[in-house]
Design a protein around this motif. Sequence first.
Motif, PDB file in Angstrom:
ATOM      1  N   UNK A   1     -50.014  65.973  37.977  1.00 49.12           N
ATOM      2  CA  UNK A   1     -50.315  65.593  36.590  1.00 49.12           C
ATOM      3  C   UNK A   1     -50.441  66.824  35.718  1.00 49.12           C
ATOM      4  N   UNK A   2     -50.125  66.689  34.444  1.00 52.45           N
ATOM      5  CA  UNK A   2     -50.168  67.832  33.522  1.00 52.45           C
ATOM      6  C   UNK A   2     -51.532  68.515  33.452  1.00 52.45           C
ATOM      7  N   UNK A   3     -51.508  69.761  33.088  1.00 52.13           N
ATOM      8  CA  UNK A   3     -52.734  70.534  32.892  1.00 52.13           C
ATOM      9  C   UNK A   3     -53.583  69.824  31.846  1.00 52.13           C
ATOM     10  N   UNK A   4     -54.861  69.842  32.029  1.00 52.45           N
ATOM     11  CA  UNK A   4     -55.764  69.176  31.095  1.00 52.45           C
ATOM     12  C   UNK A   4     -56.517  68.048  31.759  1.00 52.45           C
ATOM     13  N   UNK A   5     -55.932  67.454  32.800  1.00 51.40           N
ATOM     14  CA  UNK A   5     -56.638  66.412  33.546  1.00 51.40           C
ATOM     15  C   UNK A   5     -57.528  67.123  34.548  1.00 51.40           C
TER      16      UNK A   5
ATOM     17  N   UNK B   1     -39.753  57.458  28.210  1.00 54.91           N
ATOM     18  CA  UNK B   1     -38.615  58.362  28.406  1.00 54.91           C
ATOM     19  C   UNK B   1     -38.272  58.500  29.888  1.00 54.91           C
ATOM     20  N   UNK B   2     -38.209  57.352  30.588  1.00 54.10           N
ATOM     21  CA  UNK B   2     -37.886  57.304  32.013  1.00 54.10           C
ATOM     22  C   UNK B   2     -38.858  58.107  32.881  1.00 54.10           C
ATOM     23  N   UNK B   3     -40.077  58.203  32.444  1.00 55.03           N
ATOM     24  CA  UNK B   3     -41.089  58.958  33.183  1.00 55.03           C
ATOM     25  C   UNK B   3     -42.394  58.159  33.196  1.00 55.03           C
ATOM     26  N   UNK B   4     -43.098  58.207  34.310  1.00 58.42           N
ATOM     27  CA  UNK B   4     -44.386  57.530  34.415  1.00 58.42           C
ATOM     28  C   UNK B   4     -45.437  58.328  33.655  1.00 58.42           C
ATOM     29  N   UNK B   5     -46.133  57.664  32.762  1.00 60.33           N
ATOM     30  CA  UNK B   5     -47.232  58.289  32.022  1.00 60.33           C
ATOM     31  C   UNK B   5     -48.513  57.556  32.380  1.00 60.33           C
ATOM     32  N   UNK B   6     -49.535  58.295  32.748  1.00 57.98           N
ATOM     33  CA  UNK B   6     -50.826  57.714  33.101  1.00 57.98           C
ATOM     34  C   UNK B   6     -51.777  57.796  31.926  1.00 57.98           C
ATOM     35  N   UNK B   7     -52.522  56.737  31.715  1.00 60.76           N
ATOM     36  CA  UNK B   7     -53.548  56.733  30.683  1.00 60.76           C
ATOM     37  C   UNK B   7     -54.654  57.693  31.089  1.00 60.76           C
ATOM     38  N   UNK B   8     -55.062  58.547  30.185  1.00 57.56           N
ATOM     39  CA  UNK B   8     -56.185  59.444  30.425  1.00 57.56           C
ATOM     40  C   UNK B   8     -57.201  59.257  29.311  1.00 57.56           C
ATOM     41  N   UNK B   9     -58.409  59.679  29.575  1.00 63.82           N
ATOM     42  CA  UNK B   9     -59.493  59.559  28.614  1.00 63.82           C
ATOM     43  C   UNK B   9     -60.011  60.944  28.265  1.00 63.82           C
ATOM     44  N   UNK B  10     -60.315  61.161  27.007  1.00 63.92           N
ATOM     45  CA  UNK B  10     -60.908  62.426  26.579  1.00 63.92           C
ATOM     46  C   UNK B  10     -62.338  62.502  27.098  1.00 63.92           C
ATOM     47  N   UNK B  11     -62.744  63.713  27.477  1.00 59.44           N
ATOM     48  CA  UNK B  11     -64.109  63.935  27.948  1.00 59.44           C
ATOM     49  C   UNK B  11     -64.860  64.776  26.920  1.00 59.44           C
ATOM     50  N   UNK B  12     -66.182  64.810  26.991  1.00 59.46           N
ATOM     51  CA  UNK B  12     -66.963  65.623  26.050  1.00 59.46           C
ATOM     52  C   UNK B  12     -66.628  67.119  26.118  1.00 59.46           C
ATOM     53  N   UNK B  13     -66.067  67.576  27.250  1.00 57.11           N
ATOM     54  CA  UNK B  13     -65.751  69.001  27.388  1.00 57.11           C
ATOM     55  C   UNK B  13     -64.308  69.313  26.974  1.00 57.11           C
ATOM     56  N   UNK B  14     -63.709  68.466  26.153  1.00 52.42           N
ATOM     57  CA  UNK B  14     -62.347  68.653  25.643  1.00 52.42           C
ATOM     58  C   UNK B  14     -61.291  68.718  26.737  1.00 52.42           C
ATOM     59  N   UNK B  15     -61.499  68.007  27.820  1.00 55.65           N
ATOM     60  CA  UNK B  15     -60.495  67.864  28.865  1.00 55.65           C
ATOM     61  C   UNK B  15     -60.139  66.387  28.962  1.00 55.65           C
ATOM     62  N   UNK B  16     -59.285  66.056  29.893  1.00 55.84           N
ATOM     63  CA  UNK B  16     -58.890  64.671  30.110  1.00 55.84           C
ATOM     64  C   UNK B  16     -59.332  64.243  31.504  1.00 55.84           C
ATOM     65  N   UNK B  17     -59.626  62.954  31.640  1.00 54.72           N
ATOM     66  CA  UNK B  17     -59.982  62.379  32.941  1.00 54.72           C
ATOM     67  C   UNK B  17     -59.105  61.152  33.173  1.00 54.72           C
ATOM     68  N   UNK B  18     -58.745  60.928  34.403  1.00 54.20           N
ATOM     69  CA  UNK B  18     -57.924  59.792  34.786  1.00 54.20           C
ATOM     70  C   UNK B  18     -58.833  58.638  35.186  1.00 54.20           C
TER      71      UNK B  18
END
Length: 98
Positions: free
Chosen positions: A81-85, A25-42
């Motif tokens: 980057x969005x909240x959660x990373x 949608x004309x926006x850069x999206x970065x791949x993130x990975x789920x972590x064991x603590x229910x957050x995301x990591x880049x």
Amino acid sequence: MISMAEAEQAHQERPLRYLIARHEHNRLELLTLATPSDTEALPVFGTERTARDFLLGGDFGATWRVRGSTTGELVSLLLGHPVGVEGVVLDPRPVDQA
């Protein structure tokens, strides 16, 4: 002969790290990975080859691409980057996916 300022600028513009990204949608999206603590990591890679191997070793789909990033750009992406990373994972292997 190049000046010191030109050499420094060339060094700063050189991709130092590699990310996996796509345009949605004309926006850069970065791949993130789920972590064991229910957050995301880049995932951040030191070489293009390591990033490509990770991408090929996972089931991410055909829209993701390896993208070079300067240090300054990486900082900007992390700050915006969005909240959660919550962190960065350096050179993960495909088996490290959560």
